[in-house]
Design an enzyme around this catalytic site. Structure first.
Site, PDB file in Angstrom:
ATOM      1  CE1 TYR A 143      -3.892   2.239   0.641  1.00 46.63           C
ATOM      2  CE2 TYR A 143      -2.609   3.147   2.458  1.00 46.63           C
ATOM      3  CZ  TYR A 143      -3.703   3.210   1.612  1.00 46.63           C
ATOM      4  OH  TYR A 143      -4.604   4.254   1.741  1.00 46.63           O
ATOM      5  CB  VAL A 185      -8.871   1.916  14.725  1.00 50.09           C
ATOM      6  CG1 VAL A 185      -8.826   3.399  14.364  1.00 50.09           C
ATOM      7  CG2 VAL A 185      -8.919   1.718  16.204  1.00 50.09           C
ATOM      8  CB  VAL A 186     -13.327   4.777  13.338  1.00 53.06           C
ATOM      9  CG1 VAL A 186     -14.692   5.358  13.676  1.00 53.06           C
ATOM     10  CG2 VAL A 186     -12.227   5.763  13.699  1.00 53.06           C
ATOM     11  CG  ASN A 188     -12.119  -3.550  13.757  1.00 46.77           C
ATOM     12  OD1 ASN A 188     -12.851  -3.951  12.853  1.00 46.77           O
ATOM     13  ND2 ASN A 188     -10.996  -4.141  14.069  1.00 46.77           N
ATOM     14  CB  THR A 208      -1.323   9.307  18.465  1.00 47.00           C
ATOM     15  OG1 THR A 208      -0.295   9.644  17.526  1.00 47.00           O
ATOM     16  CG2 THR A 208      -0.794   9.333  19.881  1.00 47.00           C
TER      17      THR A 208
HETATM   18  P1  NAD Z   1     -12.748   2.029   0.251  1.00 49.67           P
HETATM   19  O1  NAD Z   1     -12.116   0.689   0.321  1.00 49.67           O
HETATM   20  O2  NAD Z   1     -14.097   2.192   0.842  1.00 49.67           O
HETATM   21  O3  NAD Z   1     -12.798   2.558  -1.233  1.00 49.67           O
HETATM   22  C1  NAD Z   1     -11.942   2.119  -2.249  1.00 49.67           C
HETATM   23  C2  NAD Z   1     -12.790   1.801  -3.474  1.00 49.67           C
HETATM   24  O4  NAD Z   1     -11.940   1.424  -4.559  1.00 49.67           O
HETATM   25  C3  NAD Z   1     -13.755   0.621  -3.244  1.00 49.67           C
HETATM   26  O5  NAD Z   1     -15.031   0.970  -3.700  1.00 49.67           O
HETATM   27  C4  NAD Z   1     -13.138  -0.507  -4.061  1.00 49.67           C
HETATM   28  O6  NAD Z   1     -14.085  -1.458  -4.489  1.00 49.67           O
HETATM   29  C5  NAD Z   1     -12.481   0.263  -5.191  1.00 49.67           C
HETATM   30  N1  NAD Z   1     -11.381  -0.450  -5.838  1.00 49.67           N
HETATM   31  C6  NAD Z   1     -10.364  -1.123  -5.237  1.00 49.67           C
HETATM   32  N2  NAD Z   1      -9.543  -1.639  -6.173  1.00 49.67           N
HETATM   33  C7  NAD Z   1     -10.047  -1.273  -7.389  1.00 49.67           C
HETATM   34  C8  NAD Z   1      -9.651  -1.504  -8.723  1.00 49.67           C
HETATM   35  N3  NAD Z   1      -8.559  -2.230  -9.020  1.00 49.67           N
HETATM   36  N4  NAD Z   1     -10.417  -1.001  -9.728  1.00 49.67           N
HETATM   37  C9  NAD Z   1     -11.536  -0.286  -9.454  1.00 49.67           C
HETATM   38  N5  NAD Z   1     -11.965  -0.037  -8.204  1.00 49.67           N
HETATM   39  C10 NAD Z   1     -11.224  -0.524  -7.187  1.00 49.67           C
HETATM   40  O7  NAD Z   1     -11.724   3.055   0.956  1.00 49.67           O
HETATM   41  P2  NAD Z   1     -11.823   4.611   1.207  1.00 49.67           P
HETATM   42  O8  NAD Z   1     -11.512   4.831   2.639  1.00 49.67           O
HETATM   43  O9  NAD Z   1     -13.030   5.192   0.618  1.00 49.67           O
HETATM   44  O10 NAD Z   1     -10.551   5.124   0.395  1.00 49.67           O
HETATM   45  C11 NAD Z   1     -10.631   5.800  -0.841  1.00 49.67           C
HETATM   46  C12 NAD Z   1      -9.264   6.280  -1.250  1.00 49.67           C
HETATM   47  O11 NAD Z   1      -8.744   7.191  -0.278  1.00 49.67           O
HETATM   48  C13 NAD Z   1      -8.244   5.145  -1.386  1.00 49.67           C
HETATM   49  O12 NAD Z   1      -7.430   5.403  -2.507  1.00 49.67           O
HETATM   50  C14 NAD Z   1      -7.431   5.257  -0.120  1.00 49.67           C
HETATM   51  O13 NAD Z   1      -6.128   4.779  -0.300  1.00 49.67           O
HETATM   52  C15 NAD Z   1      -7.473   6.752   0.149  1.00 49.67           C
HETATM   53  N6  NAD Z   1      -7.280   7.028   1.579  1.00 49.67           N
HETATM   54  C16 NAD Z   1      -8.273   6.817   2.470  1.00 49.67           C
HETATM   55  C17 NAD Z   1      -8.044   7.055   3.824  1.00 49.67           C
HETATM   56  C18 NAD Z   1      -9.100   6.865   4.863  1.00 49.67           C
HETATM   57  O14 NAD Z   1      -8.802   7.029   6.057  1.00 49.67           O
HETATM   58  N7  NAD Z   1     -10.341   6.573   4.541  1.00 49.67           N
HETATM   59  C19 NAD Z   1      -6.780   7.496   4.251  1.00 49.67           C
HETATM   60  C20 NAD Z   1      -5.786   7.673   3.296  1.00 49.67           C
HETATM   61  C21 NAD Z   1      -6.047   7.456   1.956  1.00 49.67           C
HETATM   62  N1  UDP Z   2      -6.244  -0.724  15.828  1.00 50.40           N
HETATM   63  C1  UDP Z   2      -6.623  -1.255  17.055  1.00 50.40           C
HETATM   64  N2  UDP Z   2      -7.679  -2.113  17.087  1.00 50.40           N
HETATM   65  C2  UDP Z   2      -8.408  -2.442  15.993  1.00 50.40           C
HETATM   66  C3  UDP Z   2      -8.035  -1.888  14.742  1.00 50.40           C
HETATM   67  C4  UDP Z   2      -6.933  -1.031  14.697  1.00 50.40           C
HETATM   68  O1  UDP Z   2      -6.021  -0.969  18.085  1.00 50.40           O
HETATM   69  O2  UDP Z   2      -9.370  -3.223  16.133  1.00 50.40           O
HETATM   70  C5  UDP Z   2      -5.114   0.216  15.789  1.00 50.40           C
HETATM   71  C6  UDP Z   2      -4.037  -0.102  14.739  1.00 50.40           C
HETATM   72  O3  UDP Z   2      -3.091  -0.988  15.246  1.00 50.40           O
HETATM   73  C7  UDP Z   2      -3.474   1.287  14.480  1.00 50.40           C
HETATM   74  C8  UDP Z   2      -4.661   2.224  14.671  1.00 50.40           C
HETATM   75  O4  UDP Z   2      -5.624   1.484  15.419  1.00 50.40           O
HETATM   76  O5  UDP Z   2      -2.495   1.599  15.445  1.00 50.40           O
HETATM   77  C9  UDP Z   2      -5.301   2.687  13.382  1.00 50.40           C
HETATM   78  O6  UDP Z   2      -5.548   1.533  12.576  1.00 50.40           O
HETATM   79  P1  UDP Z   2      -6.294   1.587  11.181  1.00 50.40           P
HETATM   80  O7  UDP Z   2      -6.227   0.215  10.624  1.00 50.40           O
HETATM   81  O8  UDP Z   2      -7.619   2.213  11.353  1.00 50.40           O
HETATM   82  O9  UDP Z   2      -5.467   2.606  10.288  1.00 50.40           O
HETATM   83  P2  UDP Z   2      -3.907   2.863  10.020  1.00 50.40           P
HETATM   84  O10 UDP Z   2      -3.064   1.974  10.892  1.00 50.40           O
HETATM   85  O11 UDP Z   2      -3.753   2.557   8.580  1.00 50.40           O
HETATM   86  O12 UDP Z   2      -3.739   4.271  10.381  1.00 50.40           O
END
Ligand code: NAD
Ligand code: UDP
Length: 310
Positions: A143, A185-186, A188, A208
């Protein structure tokens, strides 16, 4: 404008499609439904300006568009580690295909990048000029490195082919339409609290994160896309930092759950601290988040209550 949203049936993508339709645009929502669902956009399907397209971004796409938001990519550790080779292909080949489309159509294209490009950061808070601390061969690398290469491709297409790019680094974002089983995490903690199951804290819970509500995030995303010249990268997230233990306590308090906190091993390469420096977003976009964690959690809990009741 005719706007393509890749990953449009996902959590953030569905909110973005909704927002763009409200603004009067034609929206093509592209998704392969790996983590996104038709349910997330069911309410938009009757809209005359909405089109749903099953497609995988690792394959080329030939359509005519004015703007592209490239969000397609599994975003939670559980989902992006399920098939890591496919994850990196999605980021890299997806970026190449969507940048090619942008080059041909002269569409402006925004990349949904991530705070994960900073890895396990050694600088706090993280500013955009920090190059990060990323393990290239760990379980999160598919990723992190995929998103880093995507950023490289965006800037090379910009320098070499004058593609009009915007790169946004998204920090942990939550809200309604998160996948209930995506392991973030949220979602879950809320699902566990509502089901009366143990709340699983990985490690000692002192790590954090800074949580941004979806509506704030989408606001920042649209502002960056509409900015006349700022290509980024721009951090967008909520700078208010919480420990994971504090988050668990908030969720218990707001749900009134009797769930107990239990600890589980910390996954490898789990970042210890994460907080965005959003000075650039404030200055360039006039953006900052408005929704405090408590208010956003209340809305997210209400969503999951309804979902789990079905
Ligand atoms: P999500 O998993 O809900 O959305 C991702 C979408 O992309 C899904 O609908 C999935 O089916 C689609 N997808 C995955 N692989 C694909 C492919 N090969 N072709 C077409 N569609 C595909 O996640 P999200 O939280 O909505 O994230 C959206 C974007 O924002 C992602 O690129 C993610 O990396 C980025 N992002 C999200 C967060 C967050 O906290 N939510 C943080 C950082 C970056
Ligand atoms: N985490 C946790 N319990 C859970 C899921 C996640 O304690 O059930 C922790 C995880 O180890 C990380 C933080 O929460 O430290 C955020 O995790 P998340 O997967 O949401 O996002 P990211 O690590 O990609 O920021």
């Amino acid at each position: 404008m005719k706007i393509l949203v890749t990953g449009g049936a996902g959590f953030l993508g569905s909110h973005l499609c909704e927002r763009l339709l409200t603004e009067g645009h034609d929206v093509v929502c592209l998704d392969n439904f790996f983590t996104g669902t038709k349910n997330n956009v069911r309410h938009l399907r009757e809209h005359a300006s909405f089109e749903l397209l099953r497609h995988d971004v690792t394959m080329p796409l030939f359509i005519e568009v004015d703007r592209i938001y490239n969000l397609a990519c599994p975003a939670s550790p559980v989902h992006y580690q399920y098939n890591p080779v496919k994850t990196i292909k999605t980021s890299v080949m997806g970026a190449i295909n969507m940048l090619g489309l942008a080059k041909r159509t002269k569409a402006r294209i925004l990349q949904a990048s991530t705070s994960e490009v900073y890895g396990d950061p050694q600088v706090h808070p993280q500013r955009e000029d920090y190059w990060g601390n990323v393990n290239p061969i760990g379980i999160r690398s598919c990723y992190d490195e995929g998103k880093r290469v995507a950023e490289t491709l965006f800037f090379d297409y910009h320098r070499q082919n004058q593609v009009d790019i915007r790169v946004m680094r998204i920090f942990n974002t939550y809200g309604p339409r998160m996948h209930p089983d995506d392991g973030r995490v949220v979602s879950n903690f809320i699902v566990q609290a509502l089901r009366g199951q143990d709340i699983t804290i990985y490690g000692d819970g002192s790590q954090t994160r800074s949580f941004c509500f979806a509506s704030d995030l989408i606001d920042g995303m649209v502002k960056l896309m509409n900015h006349p010249s700022c290509v980024g990268p721009v951090n967008v997230g909520n700078p208010v930092e919480f420990t994971i233990k504090q988050l668990a306590e908030q969720v218990i308090a707001l749900t009134g759950s009797k769930s107990k906190l239990v600890t589980k091993p910390l996954p490898s390469d789990d970042p210890k601290q994460r907080q965005p420096d959003i000075s650039l977003a404030r200055k360039e976009l006039g953006w900052e988040p408005k929704v405090p964690l408590k208010d956003g959690l209340v809305q997210t809990i209400a969503y999951f209550e309804k979902l789990l009741a079905v």
